[in-house]
Design an enzyme around this catalytic site. Sequence first.
Site, short mmCIF file in Angstrom:
data_model
loop_
_atom_site.label_atom_id
_atom_site.label_comp_id
_atom_site.label_asym_id
_atom_site.label_seq_id
_atom_site.Cartn_x
_atom_site.Cartn_y
_atom_site.Cartn_z
CE LYS A 1 61.28 73.65 45.03
NZ LYS A 1 60.71 72.61 44.24
CB SER B 1 58.22 69.72 48.42
OG SER B 1 59.15 68.67 48.59
NE ARG C 1 29.83 79.06 22.01
CZ ARG C 1 29.47 79.94 22.94
NH1 ARG C 1 30.22 81.02 23.17
NH2 ARG C 1 28.38 79.76 23.62
NE ARG D 1 28.07 56.11 8.72
CZ ARG D 1 27.22 55.13 9.02
NH1 ARG D 1 27.40 54.40 10.09
NH2 ARG D 1 26.18 54.91 8.22
CG ASN E 1 57.06 73.20 43.70
OD1 ASN E 1 58.13 73.76 43.48
ND2 ASN E 1 56.96 72.03 44.30
#
Lengths: 453, 453, 453, 453
Positions: C280, C274, C182, C313, C282
């Site tokens: 499920k 799912s 930064r 450029r 996940n």
Amino acid sequence: MSLLGPLFRWDALEPLLSDRARVQGMLDFEAALARAEARASVIPATAARVVSRCCIAERFDVDALGVEASVAGNPAIPVVKALTALVAKDDPEAARYVHWGATSQDAMDTGLVLQLRPALGALDAELERLADVLAALADRHRSTVLAGRTWMQQAGPTTFGLKAAGWLDAILRHRVRLRDLRSRALVLQLGGAVGTLAALGDKGLEVATAVAEELRLALPALPWHAHRDRPAAVATVLGLGAGTLGKIARDVALHAQTEVGELAEPEAPGRGGSSTLPHKQNPVASAVVLAAATRIPGLVATMLAAMVEEDERALGAWHAEWETLPEIVSLFGGALHHLTDALSGLRVDEVLMAANLETTRGLVFAEAVQMALAPRTGRAAAQRLVEAACRSARADGRHLREVLAGDAEVARHLSPADIGPLFDARRYLGASDGMIDRVLAAHRAASAKPGES
Amino acid sequence: MSLLGPLFRWDALEPLLSDRARVQGMLDFEAALARAEARASVIPATAARVVSRCCIAERFDVDALGVEASVAGNPAIPVVKALTALVAKDDPEAARYVHWGATSQDAMDTGLVLQLRPALGALDAELERLADVLAALADRHRSTVLAGRTWMQQAGPTTFGLKAAGWLDAILRHRVRLRDLRSRALVLQLGGAVGTLAALGDKGLEVATAVAEELRLALPALPWHAHRDRPAAVATVLGLGAGTLGKIARDVALHAQTEVGELAEPEAPGRGGSSTLPHKQNPVASAVVLAAATRIPGLVATMLAAMVEEDERALGAWHAEWETLPEIVSLFGGALHHLTDALSGLRVDEVLMAANLETTRGLVFAEAVQMALAPRTGRAAAQRLVEAACRSARADGRHLREVLAGDAEVARHLSPADIGPLFDARRYLGASDGMIDRVLAAHRAASAKPGES
Amino acid sequence: MSLLGPLFRWDALEPLLSDRARVQGMLDFEAALARAEARASVIPATAARVVSRCCIAERFDVDALGVEASVAGNPAIPVVKALTALVAKDDPEAARYVHWGATSQDAMDTGLVLQLRPALGALDAELERLADVLAALADRHRSTVLAGRTWMQQAGPTTFGLKAAGWLDAILRHRVRLRDLRSRALVLQLGGAVGTLAALGDKGLEVATAVAEELRLALPALPWHAHRDRPAAVATVLGLGAGTLGKIARDVALHAQTEVGELAEPEAPGRGGSSTLPHKQNPVASAVVLAAATRIPGLVATMLAAMVEEDERALGAWHAEWETLPEIVSLFGGALHHLTDALSGLRVDEVLMAANLETTRGLVFAEAVQMALAPRTGRAAAQRLVEAACRSARADGRHLREVLAGDAEVARHLSPADIGPLFDARRYLGASDGMIDRVLAAHRAASAKPGES
Amino acid sequence: MSLLGPLFRWDALEPLLSDRARVQGMLDFEAALARAEARASVIPATAARVVSRCCIAERFDVDALGVEASVAGNPAIPVVKALTALVAKDDPEAARYVHWGATSQDAMDTGLVLQLRPALGALDAELERLADVLAALADRHRSTVLAGRTWMQQAGPTTFGLKAAGWLDAILRHRVRLRDLRSRALVLQLGGAVGTLAALGDKGLEVATAVAEELRLALPALPWHAHRDRPAAVATVLGLGAGTLGKIARDVALHAQTEVGELAEPEAPGRGGSSTLPHKQNPVASAVVLAAATRIPGLVATMLAAMVEEDERALGAWHAEWETLPEIVSLFGGALHHLTDALSGLRVDEVLMAANLETTRGLVFAEAVQMALAPRTGRAAAQRLVEAACRSARADGRHLREVLAGDAEVARHLSPADIGPLFDARRYLGASDGMIDRVLAAHRAASAKPGES
């Protein structure tokens, strides 16, 4: 399309790659699944009809699906849920059979294949248009001489027709690769939760065969949920193609340099201007193509890296494909389209091409001289002799012809009458013409078999 | 081979990729060129004979060539120089005709193709060995049940045979890609300085045809000095293959985890040990393959990026290929060889595979229950019902079967006698067996046509 | 945001990366330029005021700008044109001074920097939130023992606190890199057509200094139109960070496997479900993060490859950055945000962690035994001795403790009372606690200096 | 070094990256570990002395270690085994304490750091040499005018000094990055099997501190076995540097084109020749640098992708680094060294630079004209006016000055006496001189603080 879309993309291709098209792809899968299951007496025929007619992407709220997908983990889950609700409104009984026996990835992968089919078709048609443009250039400029350049240095004379034929020859190979791809990569995905089709009991293969028929897709030996060579091959074939597009654009850009001036992209009001320079005519299409050729290799690497998938369905690697593969198709399409447009109106300055052959004051014909001497002196000795003459020409700012004319050793082998014609580019083009013929014949043969591609 | 070579590479392949092989490739080109030019009466037959018999890499000093190459900019220049000197010792007259009409890149590219030919042949043979190993696993384990896993979670039952068939199916596709590659990418490079064959006058195509015959290579329509899709396609095809090898290795590694224990690489004294842990048996082959699958995508991206070449011959991009493509071949070969060896002796623990299906206390059979309910309740309602039962089972640490048995809503649709068999993995394998058959048939068909590959 | 946006991206970050934000970035540049030029008496103060107040992105039609950009070759050209028209409506005289002395790339690059400033700030704040979450985990679980795993095999005991401390330690390093970035990468771009500021006569540096002040940006020694290490460094720093996020997600996913069960992402209704499997859950966040970690390396490679720019450029290489860098920021932000959320609610199963240490029947304590023997036997001899015991334990399915208890050679060195405590994980944690303290101290120190970041 | 080594690598760097150096790195770690443990009374002082004096790579058989590493899975295992045997010959008692409490990765990672330390030092010294060369060019050519080019088109006048200053400015930033890297990435690795140092009981941190002292390395908060941002940062910093080297080489190559001729690499006998073209002087160093800049991005992507490591130590991802990171260092070093050599003898043709400014017949001064008109007409109107004049000049093949002289609208604002000087490049260089001064001052400041780097 957005701030940068029109510049980088192809407007005819983008709708095929949109969010809406992605949703439609999944819906087309769900509709075909329902019809196939009805054919196999797995679900009632009425249900299939109702499901089928609800599978219209415009009836779904893409943003809402996106929000739900962020919780569920994939967009097929909310699509199936929304489809079920939509069907239920029409026919609650039919809603019981939505997505029967399939898994999210079946819908997403088959949907992707259904998006890719017209997209790859459009790319092939555009490749053919490019090939036609290049074939015309190759033929028209078979006698247009210019300096061949190697290592970014003038090397010897060639023809612009041969250069265009080289571009065309590569494009023809990409058309073959794309044809193979379309016959191999566009296959059905249907495996259910873990790829056994267990939820369909003993009807699994029957249903799969029927879904493939419904969608006119090939039926693979088994599901490819975690075997991603097919989508990755789409990426690599377009990656190879992007390399050639980039090579052509680089050539155009180099020839369009102020000091070279042999080629220029078409002029149009405002095209390739500058926010401050009033005289600028920038080669915009070349920039777009070179940008794509710079970006696609990294995206292809992503697709290859994502092939290392876990077990029956992967965690993360599959997700890595979702935006990457469409991006490759889109960037390739944009580059292809803009390049084809630019080459259609390519401005070829034959006079400057010929004039630039004089830049080196004869050095560009050094090999011609050498090969005239070589039968008398041997190749290596001729090379040393001409090298010395070139050095001398360079040092004194003289034309190589003059230096040679004044060289006693050369005079032992070549008379002034022998030397003159060695500096005529048209006499030192070798098999250029025959090579152009070979490529044009291949192009005609490829164009004659539209059925095959 | 070096400190890391034996671990990462395949000893049968490395000699084909060595510096010496590279020099020999260039010399094979020079010898074939001389013979072809003699056939076309471009140079004397005696010269061709002398040149031919000097083209033996062992007679050249590779290190000295390397030093000269660093000045000249490529290794073909010193090779031609050294060859000319060598020929001159035998026959000064013959030395006049060395490298007649060709350019450095003709020798280097054709030499590369001549190295790739046996290398790709070796890879195909090893892929066939791997395919045989996988086919045996698929067949032997067609009834070996284990948990199918998706998103790294147990999802439902499948068979180890089907998993191996999935691996095999992908390998068969790579064999097709490799077969195409061998017929398309292994072509002659001969164009002279700028690709016109001008130094050969009107004998260019005749000589080129003859060189192609001498080397048993295909003759391209025109030179491909700056069109690199052919070598880049070698990279992409192996890149796709590396993805599949990595996927198989990832599967093996996951199944070999301490807590899973379903697969293990073969044991051997000292294999996969640790410098401090006495109990370790590390899956070394998996590590090697995963390393290759991690490395190759970046190298493929390099080959694609290097396709953007300037004019008739590029500055730098061509150079970028020289070490990259052989590295891809080498890493792929090492991974393929070590994986094939490991899978040949793969230890499969069928008991643990079955036992791990019990880890979830029945949750892994949730879809089976749902599909039994669905015909009565509709798919979505069944899913909600079973989801609730799963939550309840999880919360109370009970087996899903018990929870279902005590669920009034379920009882309306399924009797206890219906429920029991739903938890038998062997009854929920869908089309697994048929899919295995399909892949094995494809494998047999591929093996039966050795002529085609 | 779109079908996949909410899943892959961070809603707080996306507005900063939108097309509108890109236009606003360019307008902020134009406004600052006008004010600075008025301060330097290059243009009239009234003109600067009118230009300034027209520089509001909402007043521009992004799609129309996109279409014009596709002709012009970059979006700054139509932005300047539209701005000039807008200003002219208010004050034709003021319109004369829009974009005075600048070039398109000045507007686009500075605009990008102005977008990156708040984006990188948001990322740092989110990294701090992640660091806080990890610090809490490290502290809370400093005594939570679990199996340390190497090569995906249980290796020896460690603590979950140390694992979290390792994650934190890496995140702290990324915060330092981001802080440096930064302060170094966020600099003004202002050079005019070829980087000399010639259009500003002798006022160039004065104006540049004033624009930098207006925008609170650092003034570079000279323009960086074709020197892209600053934007590329944004890519590499986020690329490094993505690697760590991916590593954490991989760890979570591995520990969340059904057979391991030590960690789980937070539960929520519908989360990680799912479309077919009712049981499920996940790990969605892990999938999202792993997808980002798979995608970002290829995008970073693109940014590095695009650094090879031509002259003042570039043609194409600069274009390649336009969508790539924002994509990296967006994917990194999405991964960071979703991972931080998931780790905030991470479920840690301490009981299973302890239980899994028993999976190997004592083998996981082999090193502890070895190091108890080593002072008596030497390290290598101890390793051989314990290796044999491990083999025997494995072969017979016995606990290593039992095997050791029955080993005569071991008995010469260790009594049963010595052996027992060697299998207590809590006694074999080495410097784990001290290491955690070191990292937590570093975290506190970093948090105490908000001014520096 | 091999057939391609001398061309692509730097002979001063290669020994630091050799197999032998890798073995020595591990041995240096083992020696320091023994001494540190003796200081902490963990092992006897005599043992440490014997171990220390055996740690000489020349006493080890690298090829044999390689073969054993292929079985064991890493080279540290056979190194420790061979070292133990070697020590045992001298003093069997001492052999008991070799590698006490450490793990393979401790030796390999610390060994790598010990290789990197002098390698990065050498790179920084060479970067300084390059900076000095560039500073001299910037100063010497501050008044050498040439055409600034954007989008590969002549845009306006600039100075070669400013171009060299731009190169230098970027190199100075890389020196800062490298300085940071050396202070941050070169840290000790010591964690034992799972990173707890448990095998050292309560002496872990004491020993680690002492090893760090012995090796003059920083002590990290905890081990980084599976946190690879430090080695990956070495890759990214060199990746950024390679981008700049590639940019410089691209500039040199473009300026060295036959039609431009403004720069040339140094001449030397045989340098940049051709195997067939007698007149060729190829820019070999540019080719080498561009090749490296093409290859390194993919290798950096590999290092980033490999950061996604499992648990306490990864399977495969760590292996992927072993050859990749040294390759990056080697390619960067080769490019840096060859470029520095080439720029040291760079031939600058000031006459051609000035002459090429005339190629466009005044168009390159269009902005100068526009900015002279703009105060009278407004910027946009001036741009339209000059655009029309440029079109007219181009169409008629006339000099822009003439066209302007005949333009009534222009005549209203500019007299012929005003127009003439607008075509003098020296009058349109803006802040070029001041910018060069700024960069040279920064260079002097950087050179004055050798202690900091």
